[in-house]
Write an enzyme that holds these catalytic residues in place. Structure first.
Site, PDB file in Angstrom:
ATOM      1  N   HIS A 144       0.765  -1.175   0.008  1.00  0.00           N
ATOM      2  CA  HIS A 144      -0.076   0.039   0.082  1.00  0.00           C
ATOM      3  C   HIS A 144       0.779   1.257  -0.097  1.00  0.00           C
ATOM      4  O   HIS A 144       0.482   2.120  -0.557  1.00  0.00           O
ATOM      5  CB  HIS A 144      -0.991   0.147   1.227  1.00  0.00           C
ATOM      6  CG  HIS A 144      -2.156  -0.933   0.978  1.00  0.00           C
ATOM      7  ND1 HIS A 144      -2.350  -1.872   1.791  1.00  0.00           N
ATOM      8  CD2 HIS A 144      -3.114  -0.779  -0.084  1.00  0.00           C
ATOM      9  CE1 HIS A 144      -3.566  -2.485   1.419  1.00  0.00           C
ATOM     10  NE2 HIS A 144      -3.825  -1.680   0.176  1.00  0.00           N
TER      11      HIS A 144
ATOM     12  N   CYS B 180       3.283  -5.244 -24.626  1.00  0.00           N
ATOM     13  CA  CYS B 180       2.932  -4.602 -23.402  1.00  0.00           C
ATOM     14  C   CYS B 180       3.804  -4.928 -22.208  1.00  0.00           C
ATOM     15  O   CYS B 180       3.729  -4.764 -21.107  1.00  0.00           O
ATOM     16  CB  CYS B 180       1.597  -4.705 -23.049  1.00  0.00           C
ATOM     17  SG  CYS B 180       1.380  -6.552 -22.594  1.00  0.00           S
TER      18      CYS B 180
HETATM   19  C1  PEP Z   1       4.330  -9.484 -19.763  1.00  0.00           C
HETATM   20  O1  PEP Z   1       4.559 -10.500 -19.468  1.00  0.00           O
HETATM   21  O2  PEP Z   1       5.134  -8.968 -20.532  1.00  0.00           O
HETATM   22  C2  PEP Z   1       3.126  -8.599 -19.113  1.00  0.00           C
HETATM   23  C3  PEP Z   1       2.839  -7.511 -19.675  1.00  0.00           C
HETATM   24  O3  PEP Z   1       2.425  -9.445 -18.136  1.00  0.00           O
HETATM   25  P1  PEP Z   1       2.828  -9.279 -16.960  1.00  0.00           P
HETATM   26  O4  PEP Z   1       4.182  -8.664 -16.652  1.00  0.00           O
HETATM   27  O5  PEP Z   1       1.694  -8.949 -15.898  1.00  0.00           O
HETATM   28  O6  PEP Z   1       3.299 -10.819 -16.582  1.00  0.00           O
END
Ligand code: PEP
Ligand code: MG
Length: 590
Positions: free
Chosen positions: A202, A514
């Site tokens: 938190h 991502c």
């Molecule tokens: C990834 O694996 O690149 C991703 C974006 O997911 P996480 O970091 O939540 O595993």
């Protein structure tokens, strides 16, 4: 900034770099304010038998007044993170089992109320400490927070308030959320560095919502530092630097200044689209974990939410709340994005290093019962989440994405379940988006290798390089003994990304990325050159990436990638990318 293979050629023996976990982005430079906790000493007094009922009354009235106090905090809380914090703390104060365990110690062992409360709370902490679960361990701080509040009320003793009268970097072994919120001179805290803690604690959440750059998990840092020593907090890379050289200081001053300029000059309403200098569109989206992330994403000009990691809310709710409000949260998130862009809800990626309540311990959790694998064995929960996402799709800006898909069968099974959810809603005549876009993360090498087939069944891919790198190179992303192998520019990783992009484009679907890589300028030319359509990153990284993107030409980036992909010397790959960036910077300065 000049990109060097060895970034610190002028070695200075006083300067030390520490690796930690970035828990709130941005840069801070300042003098250390070291906070050392005074332990609240509770005397171990037995009470006489005729005082038991008086002690129990004292306990009850203390809990009543605390509950009232915390309800007041909840009413005055600013933003979702503070609200979530007080909600959780109130739940603990109101927990009947917790009360019972304290009362039992008073009645049966004749402990004084403060001693009983401390013992019962420490028992919970001991139990949690023994469980191999990072998320739970981080909750210990929140439990201690409540413990201190209870003990203070029962004994009438108060801890010293932390007071910071001048701009400082707060350095501590740990810090309780109540201490941070009650700190006098919070506006003077420019950065935070903690020995312990994690991204989901938190304190980290609060630091983020107060926009204080922070790095946590820097083992032993607070005891190595002198009061007033100069510290750089790099909340972007999860680094802390003590006694920096002048060169380092200048480098970070520049970084901080350019980030500030970017954020200030950034106007969310004008030209937020990602574009290279030769006109290639690269959609720039945000990764978020909490509802309030939607507002950050919008204020940093994200075109869409490219990844909503829904597991954080779920894990918090399951363990500490047991009331999962996902329907409302998803609906509200989608509503807030209306007029801005789409929102991609990734279904629960629990397991691995994100265990939820009741999940079993595994020898190999990273290769274990995680994400879609786990959810396919918990169909009721999986369908409940899919339904919540479909309900939010009434705003016509929602997409769904599945994590950790490893092959065709798993995808088919998941898609069939999703169709069942749609059928249920049709039968119940509940509005949802019939054209909702469906995608998967591509983060397991086997999925990358069959991505030509997966692409036929989907609307988009999002490459999760955090995991794709760890599984391709077989290197645990959280293990500091082997993380020298964790290399986003590994030729094997780059070849896989190219393969996924080509397969997606051949089948006419969009492909984004991502993982953390998307928010680092060093990798930007390579990702642009690999032909990604979208990059999704932490909201605060967007201004810098957008600006850098506009200085790159897609043509140059593709040439760089072609060179890099045919390079057989791994060291030369990184050197080539850095040379490419240095050349751009020199050219831009002229
Ligand atoms: C990834 O694996 O690149 C991703 C974006 O997911 P996480 O970091 O939540 O595993
Ligand atoms: Mg992942």
């Amino acid at each position: 900034m000049i990109w060097k293979e060895n970034d610190n050629p002028y070695y200075n023996q006083n300067m030390t770099e520490f690796n930690g976990i970035s828990s709130s982005p941005g840069y801070a430079i300042g003098k250390a304010f070291i906070y050392r906790h005074d332990k609240l000493v509770i005397s171990h007094d037995y009470i006489p038998i005729d005082s038991v009922s008086k002690e129990l009354e004292h306990l009850d009235s203390c809990f009543k007044s605390l509950i009232k106090e915390y309800k007041g905090y909840l009413d005055d809380a600013e933003g979702d993170s503070e609200k979530a914090l007080y909600t959780v703390e109130l739940l603990m104060l109101e927990d009947a089992e917790y009360h019972k365990s304290i009362k039992k110690l008073i009645e049966e062992k004749r402990y004084s109320a403060p001693w009983a409360a401390q013992e019962a709370t420490e028992e919970i902490i001991r139990m949690i400490s023994g469980i191999e679960d990072e998320y739970l361990k981080e909750r210990i701080i929140d439990i201690r927070d409540i413990e201190y509040a209870i003990l203070e009320t029962l004994t009438g003793k108060r801890r010293e308030h932390i007071e910071v009268t001048e701009p400082r970097i707060l350095v501590a072994d740990y810090i309780l959320t109540s201490e941070l919120l009650g700190l006098e001179g919070l506006e003077n805290i420019e950065g935070i560095v903690l020995d312990g803690g994690g991204k989901t604690s938190h304190v980290s959440i609060l630091a983020k919502s107060k926009k204080i750059p922070s790095v946590v998990g820097v083992n032993g840092f607070s005891s190595l530092l002198e009061e007033g020593e100069l510290v750089i907090v790099d909340g972007e890379a999860g680094l802390v630097i003590s006694s920096p050289t002048r060169k380092k200081l200048a480098e970070y001053e520049e970084k901080r200044q350019s980030l500030e300029n970017l954020v200030e000059s950034f106007d969310a309403s004008s030209g937020t689209n990602g574009l290279t200098s030769d006109g290639r569109r690269v959609i720039l989206d945000a990764n978020i974990e909490w509802l309030e992330g939607v507002d950050d994403a919008i204020s940093f000009g994200a075109e869409n939410i490219g990844l909503f990691r829904t597991e954080f809310i779920a894990i918090k709710s399951d363990i500490l709340n047991s009331r999962d409000k996902k329907d409302e949260i998803y609906m509200e998130a989608a509503r807030r994005m209306v007029g801005h862009g789409d929102i991609v809800f990734r279904t629960l990626d629990i397991g691995g290093d994100k265990k939820a309540d009741g999940m079993i311990a595994e020898d190999n959790p990273i290769l274990g019962w995680r994400a879609v694998r786990y959810m396919l064995s918990h169909r009721k929960d999986f369908k409940a989440q899919m339904r919540a996402i479909l309900l939010a799709s009434k705003y016509r800006n929602v997409r769904i994405m599945f994590p950790m898909i490893s092959g065709i069968e798993e995808l088919d099974e998941t898609l069939a379940l999703f169709e069942e959810c749609k059928d249920d809603l049709r039968r119940e005549k509940i509005d949802f988006d019939e054209h909702i876009k469906v995608g998967t993360m591509i983060e397991v090498p086997s999925a990358a290798l069959v991505s030509d087939i997966l692409a036929k069944k989907l609307d988009f891919f999002s490459i999760g390089t955090n995991d794709l790198i760890q599984y391709t190179i077989a290197v645990d992303r959280g293990n500091d003994k082997t993380n020298y192998l964790y290399n986003p520019l590994h030729l094997g990783v780059l070849r896989l990304i190219r393969m996924i992009v080509d397969n997606a484009h051949e089948k006419g679907i969009e492909v984004g990325l991502c993982g953390q890589m998307a928010s680092e300028i060093l990798y930007l030319p390579v990702l642009v050159g690999l032909g990604l359509d979208e990059l999704s990153m932490s909201p605060a990284s967007l201004p810098a990436i957008r600006r850098y993107l506009s200085s790159l030409s897609y043509g140059d980036c593709s040439r760089l990638v072609n060179e890099v992909l045919s390079e057989d010397d791994p060291f030369k790959i990184e050197r080539k990318v850095k040379e490419f960036l240095n050349e751009r910077e020199t050219r831009n300065k002229k």
